[in-house]
Each structure stands twice: as structure tokens, then as C-alpha cells.
Motif scaffolding. Sequence first.
Motif, PDB file in Angstrom:
ATOM      1  N   ALA A 173      46.487  24.089  30.703  1.00 27.89           N
ATOM      2  CA  ALA A 173      47.251  25.261  31.158  1.00 27.89           C
ATOM      3  C   ALA A 173      46.970  26.462  30.259  1.00 27.89           C
ATOM      4  O   ALA A 173      47.871  27.087  29.700  1.00 27.89           O
ATOM      5  N   THR A 174      45.699  26.803  30.126  1.00 27.97           N
ATOM      6  CA  THR A 174      45.282  27.871  29.219  1.00 27.97           C
ATOM      7  C   THR A 174      45.462  29.272  29.791  1.00 27.97           C
ATOM      8  O   THR A 174      45.417  30.253  29.044  1.00 27.97           O
ATOM      9  N   GLN A 175      45.642  29.389  31.099  1.00 28.33           N
ATOM     10  CA  GLN A 175      45.805  30.686  31.741  1.00 28.33           C
ATOM     11  C   GLN A 175      47.290  30.966  31.982  1.00 28.33           C
ATOM     12  O   GLN A 175      48.104  30.041  32.053  1.00 28.33           O
ATOM     13  N   ARG A 234      46.679  43.684  47.267  1.00 29.43           N
ATOM     14  CA  ARG A 234      45.590  43.049  48.005  1.00 29.43           C
ATOM     15  C   ARG A 234      44.343  42.928  47.128  1.00 29.43           C
ATOM     16  O   ARG A 234      43.928  43.882  46.484  1.00 29.43           O
ATOM     17  N   GLY A 235      43.796  41.710  47.077  1.00 25.23           N
ATOM     18  CA  GLY A 235      42.614  41.462  46.263  1.00 25.23           C
ATOM     19  C   GLY A 235      42.896  41.257  44.795  1.00 25.23           C
ATOM     20  O   GLY A 235      41.964  41.167  43.992  1.00 25.23           O
ATOM     21  N   ALA A 236      44.172  41.141  44.405  1.00 27.05           N
ATOM     22  CA  ALA A 236      44.540  41.038  42.997  1.00 27.05           C
ATOM     23  C   ALA A 236      43.958  39.782  42.361  1.00 27.05           C
ATOM     24  O   ALA A 236      43.800  38.738  43.002  1.00 27.05           O
ATOM     25  N   SER A 237      43.664  39.881  41.085  1.00 31.65           N
ATOM     26  CA  SER A 237      43.181  38.740  40.316  1.00 31.65           C
ATOM     27  C   SER A 237      44.358  38.030  39.654  1.00 31.65           C
ATOM     28  O   SER A 237      45.501  38.511  39.671  1.00 31.65           O
ATOM     29  N   GLU A 238      44.061  36.909  39.026  1.00 27.43           N
ATOM     30  CA  GLU A 238      45.088  36.124  38.353  1.00 27.43           C
ATOM     31  C   GLU A 238      45.717  36.877  37.183  1.00 27.43           C
ATOM     32  O   GLU A 238      46.857  36.596  36.793  1.00 27.43           O
ATOM     33  N   SER A 239      44.996  37.813  36.592  1.00 24.40           N
ATOM     34  CA  SER A 239      45.515  38.542  35.432  1.00 24.40           C
ATOM     35  C   SER A 239      46.490  39.644  35.808  1.00 24.40           C
ATOM     36  O   SER A 239      47.180  40.193  34.942  1.00 24.40           O
TER      37      SER A 239
END
Length: 293
Positions: free
Chosen positions: A212-214, A121-126
Motif C-alpha cells: 500500500a505504497t500509494q 475527468r481524466g484525473a490521475s491517482e495523485s
Amino acid sequence: MKVFVTGASGWVGSAVVDELLRAGHAVTGLVRTDKKAEAVYAAGAQVVRGTLDDLDTLRTAAASADAVVHTAFNHEAFNGDFSKFAEAAEQDRRAIETLGAALEGSQRPLLVTSGLAGMARGASESEAPRPGFPRQSEQAANAARERGARVATVRLAPSVHGIGDYGFVPMLIRAARRHGVSAYIGAGENCWSGVHRRDAARVYRLALEHGATQTAYHAVADEAVPFKAIAETIGRRLGLPVQSREREHFEWFAHMAGGDMAVSSRRTREVLGWAPMGAGLLADIDQPAYYAG
């Protein structure tokens, strides 16, 4: 760009096709039937006939494209139970492996579609999803990246909503009608994320145009909508009671109905300049058209 889109006639894929065409890109879409081909042609795209099992077709189409968007998944695996899900996940994994191999050693991007199951929950893209969920889209994307392909994952909210939606919210509506109650599990405090279909499509386009750098993008507008609030909206619209029920009430869908699938999309907004413009999840499913079927 010349973009090859799998699942080009699907709920998300057709929105991606429209978004890319409006932005001036040339699109070729993978479709399974003549009827679906007609719809993709009518939108202004070219068509390749085939399925995710036609690996030579996927390889050839990807090799001739400047970019690939993979939205296809055998959604029959969601009908009735999850008995066919492992088979669909393996089909998806092979398709991603094939598409990635066709793009290895180039800077031509591949966007792979996944979900939020297994994300904290609340996770970021990384952050990575916890292991254990049978869908292998993200793992396959990571493997293709390690082999030299430029691959990013678009993680979709569990509700990609809009009029015409045939995903998880309509499943909840049908279940409420069948049982005579709009239910939630426990206190209903677990949360879903939501995104309007058109806003999700813009994430794909912007990710391609930004190279698409991420490694991952979150197509998430409403980051945390309590499941009880979803049940309350459905119950009010159907004139049914809204009650807490045990997990068994939801049968095979219990892990979704009780799941916490609520993450942050801050990084996606920052790097893409993405700002959701569509209706929020609760406002969208409060429309009469959601209950017309």
C-alpha cells in the motif's frame, strides 16, 4: 497475511475475500447476519459478527490483523433517494477512524474504499476529489494517514459490473422499464468508468501485497464510457426507445446519471502490474443475464 475485511459478504467485499483466499492469505470477514456468515464461512474465511457501529469489534479485529480492507458501506442509503446518505457517510467515517487508530504506528496497511464522484475527468491517482460530496471515506483515510497509519484509498468505478450486479446499472435498467424509455441527459456525452468485479478485487490484493505504497489506486478498466452508450445498450436489450431527457427524469439519481466519472488508472497499472482481464462494461451489460430480474 491475516486480513480483516469489512463488508465481506457484499458485492465487492466477497470478491476481495475470494481473491485473497485464492492467493493464500487468511481472511476474517465482518458480517451482520447468520445468513451472510454462512456464505463467508463457505468461502473459506473466518467470521466476526457486527456492524460498522460496533467500534470495539472493529478495533479488536483490526488490531489482530496484518492488514485491513474496508469495503463496507450502508448501501441502503442508495435505495429510493439520498435521504440517509449523510448518516451512512458519518458511520463510514467513524469506522475508518477506528480502524486507522488500531493500526497507527505500524506498517500494517488499511485499504479504504471510495468512488470517483468529485474527480475531474481524466484525473490521475495523485489528484484529489473536489470538495462537496457527502461521502467522507477519502478524507477519513487522509486523516488516519496524518496520524501515523499506513492508509491507501481504492477508488472504485461507478459501475463495478458482473453477473449478479445490484449496483447502478441495474438501477438504470429498472428505471428504463418503469418509464418505458432508456434515457440519458443532454447529449449523453458524460462518461462513466467501469471495472469488472473480479478485476477490482485484484487491485485490493495487489495493493496489499505491494505494501500500500500509494495514497490512492484507481480500480478502473474502461476509463471513459459515454453514458449514452450505456443507455443504448440497455434500450436495445429491453426493446425500448433511447432518448435524451431532462435531469428531473432521473429524480434523485440525476447527479449520477449526468455525472462525469471517468479517470485514468495508468499509475495503478504501473505500480501494481495490474491488467484488467474481465469483460468491458458495455460487453458485460449486453448479456441477457443482466436483464433476467
